[in-house]
Design an enzyme around this catalytic site. Structure first.
Site, PDB file in Angstrom:
ATOM      1  CD  GLU A 181      -2.904  -1.357   2.203  1.00 59.05           C
ATOM      2  OE1 GLU A 181      -2.916  -0.778   3.155  1.00 59.05           O
ATOM      3  OE2 GLU A 181      -3.572  -2.179   2.587  1.00 59.05           O
ATOM      4  CD  GLU A 297      -3.827  -8.463   1.899  1.00 56.88           C
ATOM      5  OE1 GLU A 297      -5.170  -7.859   2.638  1.00 56.88           O
ATOM      6  OE2 GLU A 297      -3.264  -7.933   2.072  1.00 56.88           O
TER       7      GLU A 297
HETATM    8  C1  XIL Z   1      -5.212  -6.974   9.045  1.00 50.71           C
HETATM    9  C2  XIL Z   1      -5.768  -8.670   9.841  1.00 50.71           C
HETATM   10  O1  XIL Z   1      -6.160  -8.718   9.251  1.00 50.71           O
HETATM   11  C3  XIL Z   1      -5.757  -8.011  11.129  1.00 50.71           C
HETATM   12  O2  XIL Z   1      -5.779  -9.070  11.885  1.00 50.71           O
HETATM   13  C4  XIL Z   1      -4.996  -6.709  12.123  1.00 50.71           C
HETATM   14  O3  XIL Z   1      -5.594  -6.658  12.722  1.00 50.71           O
HETATM   15  C5  XIL Z   1      -4.562  -5.800  11.094  1.00 50.71           C
HETATM   16  O4  XIL Z   1      -4.189  -6.047   9.653  1.00 50.71           O
HETATM   17  N1  XIL Z   1      -5.404  -5.036   4.408  1.00 50.71           N
HETATM   18  C6  XIL Z   1      -3.458  -5.906   4.949  1.00 50.71           C
HETATM   19  C7  XIL Z   1      -3.379  -6.418   5.558  1.00 50.71           C
HETATM   20  O5  XIL Z   1      -2.268  -5.396   3.725  1.00 50.71           O
HETATM   21  O6  XIL Z   1      -1.956  -6.665   6.110  1.00 50.71           O
HETATM   22  C8  XIL Z   1      -5.169  -6.249   7.087  1.00 50.71           C
HETATM   23  O7  XIL Z   1      -4.820  -7.206   7.921  1.00 50.71           O
HETATM   24  C9  XIL Z   1      -5.739  -6.068   6.598  1.00 50.71           C
HETATM   25  C10 XIL Z   1      -6.473  -5.139   4.879  1.00 50.71           C
END
Ligand code: XIL
Length: 388
Positions: A181, A297
């Site tokens: 990001e 994701e």
């Molecule tokens: C999130 C996790 O799922 C949570 O458990 C944590 O508290 C915060 O991070 N984008 C990303 C991930 O790249 O690393 C994030 O994961 C969700 C959004």
């Protein structure tokens, strides 16, 4: 422990979301929502039938695609049925948090690899691939950082971290999300880079530096730039797609060792913007740079969908299949990872809860690890995909 709705300022900032508006309800079997996109999603006739008994990983593998999911060790340790479901469907493990700075670096001089090592060993023991997330992320900064890191030592701190972490798993990592990001079209910068301590201290070259350090420590891993909110035909996403392409082109021009783009794909079921043509064109543009693409994701935000879980599951499944049928049409897409496997373990429960307090249902398996229509939708998309 579920946080209160609406989201806290921190959560909204974290998500880069603002103004999630409207909500849906089902009255006498009819979906009622001011948002016509939500209504259009509900098609009681839509067929989600799957053929055969194969698991998601088998269906994906038969097309040369990897399927896997994000997980944390405690999900397995506390739950044997979950473990069985995960082993059945997933060919790849992604630590959801265990490889992040905030978890690995409890103190400036200390690394805690216990959880990430546990997952690496679990993956190896079960013949699964292992994937790293993430080495650099503006949202993942330990509390001690501010006191310790400055313009003078930032490069050393970053390179030391990357070298220590990626060397530990060298040769065993399928791929690394090296930088996560890095773009924010609303940062007000001409290069649209996301503000972050790394950008402040090192300038835009921190991205290239991170890729080079990872390549030096683990020459075998596929190195990925991972980006969020670039899936839809809405101005913010469009701007991020444009900036992402530019960033990738510039990195490649400088000879940076980068091999793939990760598209997070936290899909907003209430959003009208899936534009197959535009999304497909973006994927082709990325592929024509010689890069692979990973869906890193994937999950579906059901926050504004009707309360009725049968109706909601049908809508969520439609979002999965509509999206995957577009992205899997691009042969450069080599992996689909969901951000979790079962609704029992999903970040949406705390980051994207529903205002009616009902549990969210964003993933392929339900709270008790039973397949939902979303599972069928993903299976169908793999079945329909062309072979890589
Ligand atoms: C999130 C996790 O799922 C949570 O458990 C944590 O508290 C915060 O991070 N984008 C990303 C991930 O790249 O690393 C994030 O994961 C969700 C959004």
């Amino acid at each position: 422990m579920l946080p209160k709705f609406p989201l806290s300022r921190r959560q909204i900032l974290f998500l880069g979301l603002s103004g999630l508006a409207g909500s849906a309800a089902v009255t006498a079997g009819k979906v009622v929502n001011t948002n016509s996109q939500v209504q259009a999603l509900y098609n009681p006739q839509r067929d989600f039938k799957v053929v055969g008994q194969n698991s998601l990983k088998q269906r994906a593998a038969s097309k040369g695609i990897i399927y896997g999911a994000a997980v944390e060790p405690e999900f397995f340790q506390s739950n044997t049925p979950f473990r069985a479901s995960f082993l059945k469907d997933c060919g790849m493990i992604v630590p959801e948090n265990s490889l992040k700075w905030t978890q690995l670096r409890p103190a400036p001089e200390r690394y805690d690899f216990a959880k990430a090592d546990w997952l690496a060993a679990f993956a190896r023991a079960h013949g699964m691939l292992y994937r790293g997330h993430t080495l650099v992320w503006h949202n993942d900064i330990p509390v001690w950082f501010k006191e310790v890191v400055n313009r003078q030592n930032a490069e050393k701190v970053l390179v030391d971290h990357i070298t220590t972490v990626s060397k530990r798993y060298a040769g065993k990592m399928h791929s690394w999300d090296v930088v996560n990001e890095a773009i924010d079209p609303e940062s007000g910068r001409s290069d649209a880079l996301q503000t972050s301590p790394w950008l402040d201290f090192l300038g835009p070259d921190y991205i290239e530096l991170a890729f080079r350090a990872t390549a030096a420590a683990d020459p075998k891993a596929m190195l990925v730039y991972n980006e969020t909110w670039i899936e839809y035909d809405i101005p913010k996403h469009e701007a991020r797609r444009k900036a992402t392409l530019k960033l990738l082109e510039n990195l490649l021009k400088k000879g940076t060792p980068i091999h793939a783009l990760g598209i997070q794909s936290h899909l907003m079921a209430h959003e009208k913007g899936l534009n197959p043509k535009k999304l497909r064109a973006f994927l082709s543009n990325v592929a024509s740079l010689g890069l692979k693409i990973l869906i890193t994701e994937l999950d579906v935000i059901d926050q504004q969908l009707p309360a009725d879980s049968a109706v909601r599951d049908r809508m969520v499944a439609s979002v999965y299949e509509d999206y995957l049928s577009v992205v899997l049409d691009e042969k450069a897409v080599i992996a689909v990872l969901t951000w979790g496997l079962s609704d029992r373990y999903t970040w949406h429960a705390s980051f994207l809860p529903r205002s009616d307090g009902k549990p969210v249902r964003p993933l392929p398996l339900d709270f008790n690890f039973q397949r939902k229509l979303a599972w069928n939708a993903i299976a169908r998309a793999f079945d329909q995909a062309r072979k890589r």
